[in-house]
Scaffold this motif. Structure first.
Motif, mmCIF file in Angstrom:
data_model
loop_
_atom_site.group_PDB
_atom_site.id
_atom_site.type_symbol
_atom_site.label_atom_id
_atom_site.label_comp_id
_atom_site.label_asym_id
_atom_site.label_seq_id
_atom_site.Cartn_x
_atom_site.Cartn_y
_atom_site.Cartn_z
ATOM 1 N N GLY A 207 26.564 -9.755 -98.685
ATOM 2 C CA GLY A 207 27.342 -9.764 -98.690
ATOM 3 C C GLY A 207 27.689 -11.626 -98.456
ATOM 4 N N GLU A 208 27.405 -12.309 -98.451
ATOM 5 C CA GLU A 208 28.319 -13.669 -98.196
ATOM 6 C C GLU A 208 28.720 -14.224 -99.635
ATOM 7 O OE1 GLU A 208 25.689 -14.417 -93.725
ATOM 8 O OE2 GLU A 208 25.192 -16.266 -95.689
ATOM 9 N N VAL A 209 29.530 -15.178 -99.024
ATOM 10 C CA VAL A 209 30.065 -16.453 -99.667
ATOM 11 C C VAL A 209 29.682 -17.194 -99.848
ATOM 12 C CG1 VAL A 209 31.967 -17.307 -100.630
ATOM 13 C CG2 VAL A 209 32.218 -14.772 -100.447
ATOM 14 N N LEU A 210 28.709 -18.163 -100.822
ATOM 15 C CA LEU A 210 27.983 -19.503 -99.954
ATOM 16 C C LEU A 210 28.510 -21.181 -100.571
ATOM 17 C CD1 LEU A 210 26.132 -17.390 -99.878
ATOM 18 C CD2 LEU A 210 24.529 -19.522 -98.839
ATOM 19 N N VAL A 211 28.562 -21.884 -100.441
ATOM 20 C CA VAL A 211 29.026 -23.358 -101.397
ATOM 21 C C VAL A 211 28.000 -24.003 -101.290
ATOM 22 C CG1 VAL A 211 30.184 -25.177 -101.184
ATOM 23 C CG2 VAL A 211 32.095 -22.656 -100.849
ATOM 24 N N ASP A 212 27.410 -24.539 -102.224
ATOM 25 C CA ASP A 212 26.306 -25.513 -102.465
ATOM 26 C C ASP A 212 27.090 -26.055 -102.922
ATOM 27 O OD1 ASP A 212 24.108 -26.589 -102.891
ATOM 28 O OD2 ASP A 212 22.984 -25.524 -103.972
ATOM 29 N N LEU A 213 27.512 -27.771 -101.645
ATOM 30 C CA LEU A 213 27.972 -29.185 -102.291
ATOM 31 C C LEU A 213 27.234 -29.801 -102.911
ATOM 32 C CD1 LEU A 213 29.543 -29.581 -99.172
ATOM 33 C CD2 LEU A 213 30.530 -29.201 -101.312
ATOM 34 N N TYR A 214 25.560 -30.463 -103.492
ATOM 35 C CA TYR A 214 24.823 -30.930 -104.293
ATOM 36 C C TYR A 214 24.065 -29.658 -104.931
ATOM 37 C CZ TYR A 214 27.376 -33.453 -100.172
ATOM 38 O OH TYR A 214 28.228 -34.149 -99.487
ATOM 39 N N ALA A 215 24.218 -29.089 -106.189
ATOM 40 C CA ALA A 215 23.955 -28.079 -106.248
ATOM 41 C C ALA A 215 22.162 -28.445 -107.565
ATOM 42 C CB ALA A 215 24.557 -27.113 -107.508
ATOM 43 N N GLY A 216 23.167 -29.602 -108.243
ATOM 44 C CA GLY A 216 21.357 -30.231 -109.249
ATOM 45 C C GLY A 216 21.395 -29.297 -109.839
ATOM 46 N N ILE A 217 20.224 -28.376 -110.358
ATOM 47 C CA ILE A 217 19.361 -27.925 -111.057
ATOM 48 C C ILE A 217 20.216 -26.733 -110.621
ATOM 49 C CG2 ILE A 217 18.975 -29.662 -112.805
ATOM 50 C CD1 ILE A 217 16.086 -28.432 -111.995
ATOM 51 N N GLY A 218 20.173 -26.685 -109.653
ATOM 52 C CA GLY A 218 20.117 -24.757 -108.627
ATOM 53 C C GLY A 218 19.316 -24.805 -107.710
ATOM 54 N N TYR A 219 18.839 -26.216 -107.077
ATOM 55 C CA TYR A 219 17.261 -26.065 -106.197
ATOM 56 C C TYR A 219 17.636 -24.096 -105.080
ATOM 57 C CZ TYR A 219 15.812 -30.558 -108.373
ATOM 58 O OH TYR A 219 15.570 -31.177 -109.126
ATOM 59 N N PHE A 220 18.966 -24.622 -104.483
ATOM 60 C CA PHE A 220 19.250 -24.063 -103.921
ATOM 61 C C PHE A 220 20.252 -22.595 -104.369
ATOM 62 C CE2 PHE A 220 18.326 -27.861 -101.830
ATOM 63 C CZ PHE A 220 17.170 -27.512 -100.730
ATOM 64 N N PHE A 232 28.224 -14.332 -103.469
ATOM 65 C CA PHE A 232 28.755 -15.076 -104.653
ATOM 66 C C PHE A 232 28.370 -17.100 -104.242
ATOM 67 C CE2 PHE A 232 31.720 -17.446 -107.122
ATOM 68 C CZ PHE A 232 32.140 -16.855 -108.319
ATOM 69 N N VAL A 233 28.290 -17.488 -104.677
ATOM 70 C CA VAL A 233 27.972 -19.199 -104.428
ATOM 71 C C VAL A 233 28.993 -19.940 -105.249
ATOM 72 C CG1 VAL A 233 25.961 -21.330 -104.773
ATOM 73 C CG2 VAL A 233 25.563 -18.837 -104.528
ATOM 74 N N HIS A 234 29.787 -21.232 -104.808
ATOM 75 C CA HIS A 234 30.392 -22.368 -105.457
ATOM 76 C C HIS A 234 29.295 -23.344 -105.373
ATOM 77 C CE1 HIS A 234 34.435 -20.342 -105.697
ATOM 78 N NE2 HIS A 234 33.909 -19.077 -104.711
ATOM 79 N N ALA A 235 29.136 -23.306 -106.446
ATOM 80 C CA ALA A 235 27.652 -24.203 -106.914
ATOM 81 C C ALA A 235 28.797 -25.919 -107.292
ATOM 82 C CB ALA A 235 26.784 -24.176 -108.168
ATOM 83 N N CYS A 260 29.787 -19.846 -109.898
ATOM 84 C CA CYS A 260 31.123 -20.310 -110.473
ATOM 85 C C CYS A 260 30.984 -22.095 -110.248
ATOM 86 C CB CYS A 260 32.496 -20.475 -109.647
ATOM 87 S SG CYS A 260 34.099 -21.569 -110.414
ATOM 88 N N VAL A 261 30.449 -23.150 -110.769
ATOM 89 C CA VAL A 261 29.278 -23.875 -110.810
ATOM 90 C C VAL A 261 31.229 -24.951 -111.231
ATOM 91 C CG1 VAL A 261 28.791 -25.852 -112.159
ATOM 92 C CG2 VAL A 261 27.759 -23.365 -112.079
ATOM 93 N N HIS A 262 31.784 -25.680 -110.157
ATOM 94 C CA HIS A 262 32.632 -26.820 -109.955
ATOM 95 C C HIS A 262 31.255 -28.415 -110.825
ATOM 96 C CE1 HIS A 262 34.719 -24.281 -107.799
ATOM 97 N NE2 HIS A 262 33.897 -23.519 -107.291
ATOM 98 N N ASP A 276 30.921 -18.290 -95.997
ATOM 99 C CA ASP A 276 30.497 -17.555 -94.802
ATOM 100 C C ASP A 276 28.938 -18.970 -94.405
ATOM 101 O OD1 ASP A 276 31.075 -15.083 -94.622
ATOM 102 O OD2 ASP A 276 30.794 -14.670 -96.027
ATOM 103 N N ARG A 277 28.549 -19.228 -95.640
ATOM 104 C CA ARG A 277 27.899 -20.722 -95.331
ATOM 105 C C ARG A 277 28.033 -21.563 -96.253
ATOM 106 N NH1 ARG A 277 21.972 -18.519 -93.788
ATOM 107 N NH2 ARG A 277 22.990 -16.494 -93.236
#
Length: 404
Positions: A207-220, A232-235, A260-262, A276-277
């Protein structure tokens, strides 16, 4: 041998004893056996010479299932086949220089093998032309061959990879049930972060919304979506080739509707008050992303930051073993080999870095929101170590606004 972390030192001593007596069978790996123990493989023809040290709690057992081949033995057969084929091609031209040029190990991604940068550099190889790479592919059971070069100093860790056989460099890599895809000539795949990817996959993110600030090819990004249950993840990623790989992987794993890829510099990200994270998976330091991470956290409830950083760690003092474990000569310090990370104790330098980071993040949050915030160190994870004595750590930091 007991498989508990406190007994690892004892297991290492027994391995050293077996190696010294030339009793260890290097063709096979350690294996888990019942009652929480592990088994070291011993050469069957030398069992009569086996004399186990009385102070070590171990016994001789016969394992019924097939033994697990060691990494070295898995490479040996195709490497020898490759050497034999090349010697046949070159005939009397074979030399020690050419022998050194033949790879003993390589990376495999599906039907593509990626050779090290020092492979096949001597001049005589050029005379073989395309036949060389067809021979390499055939011997190693591949259809495509590429050779790695130096990583380019462009801020994106772009690999310098040459495709030697095949039409394109796109490959697929399956890791923990997740399908990653990337072009080996444009992107790198980091094999060293497997423990952190597994840990991320086990986090309770439902249920959390995350932001992955340095997503690369999607490691995390992908473990958060596929296994951790993130809503949901903002990558965020600025490398156009990594962005393409990430989008392809999201579709491969059927989670493209929850991400969503930024594309661009994460420092310019316009999101705020929605996460949330936040994952800050950049080393040697993710410090430039701290203000952005504070801004995207939910201002009323806060959340958790996963902060990656390389921390210098002086050598740890040698452990003091009980006298009955052996003679003083056996109580020597273990070298920092770069492998002692999983289950490692929290060292004072790590704790000081975590507390200093928590204080700085708290200051950023107070400055941003104009009211008190609290930060709390939840966990310090040692991912891997580099020589000399530098550890890649991840700090799980809880950040919450103070109650009125």
């Amino acid at each position: 041998i007991p498989a508990l972390a406190t007994e690892r030192r004892l297991a290492q001593r027994l391995r050293e004893h077996l190696e010294k007596e030339q009793l260890l069978d290097r063709r096979y790996q350690l294996q888990q056996v019942p009652r929480g123990r592990v088994a070291l493989p011993v050469l069957e023809e030398k069992l009569s010479q086996l004399c186990l040290p009385p102070e070590m709690p171990c016994e001789l057992v016969r394992i019924q299932q097939d033994p697990v081949p060691s990494r070295a033995s898995r490479w040996r057969a195709p490497a020898q086949k490759l050497r034999d084929e090349l010697q046949r091609l070159l005939g009397g031209s074979w030399s020690e220089e050419l022998e050194r040029d033949v790879p003993h190990a390589w990376q495999r991604h599906g039907d593509l093998v990626l050779l090290s940068e020092d492979s096949f550099r001597a001049a005589p190889w050029e005379s073989l032309g395309p036949v060389l790479w067809e021979t390499v592919a055939s011997a190693l059971g591949a259809r495509r061959v590429a050779r790695r070069g130096r990583v380019l100093p462009d801020g994106m860790r772009t690999p310098s990879v040459t495709l030697l056989l095949g039409q394109d460099g796109w490959v697929e890599h399956v890791d923990n049930g997740i399908r990653y895809t990337f072009d080996v000539t444009k992107c790198m795949f980091s094999l060293g972060n497997i423990t952190e990817k597994l840990r991320v996959a086990s986090l309770p993110c439902s249920g959390e919304v995350l932001v992955d600030l340095y997503a690369g090819i999607g490691y995390f990004t992908l473990p958060f979506l596929v296994h951790a249950g993130a809503a949901f993840v903002h990558a965020c990623e600025w490398n156009v080739h990594a962005v393409e790989a990430l989008r392809r992987a999201l579709a491969l794993n059927g989670v493209q509707d929850r991400c969503c890829v930024h594309h661009g510099d994460s420092r310019q990200l316009e999101l705020r008050d929605m996460a949330d994270r936040v994952n800050l998976g950049l080393i040697p330091s993710s410090e430039e992303g701290w203000p952005v991470a504070c801004r995207v956290l939910k201002k009323d409830t806060g959340g958790i930051l996963h902060i990656h950083h390389n921390v210098e760690t002086p050598p740890a003092p040698p452990p003091v073993l009980p006298a009955e474990w052996g003679s003083p000569e056996a109580q020597h310090p273990m070298e920092d080999t770069g492998k002692e990370t999983v289950g490692a104790r929290i060292r004072p330098e790590w704790q000081r870095w975590a507390e200093a980071t928590a204080t700085r993040i708290q200051g950023l949050l107070v400055e941003l929101h104009g009211r008190p915030w609290h930060t709390r160190v939840l966990h310090i994870e040692a991912v891997k170590s580099y020589a000399p004595h530098v550890h890649h750590l991840v700090l799980d930091l809880e950040c919450r606004p103070a109650l009125p």
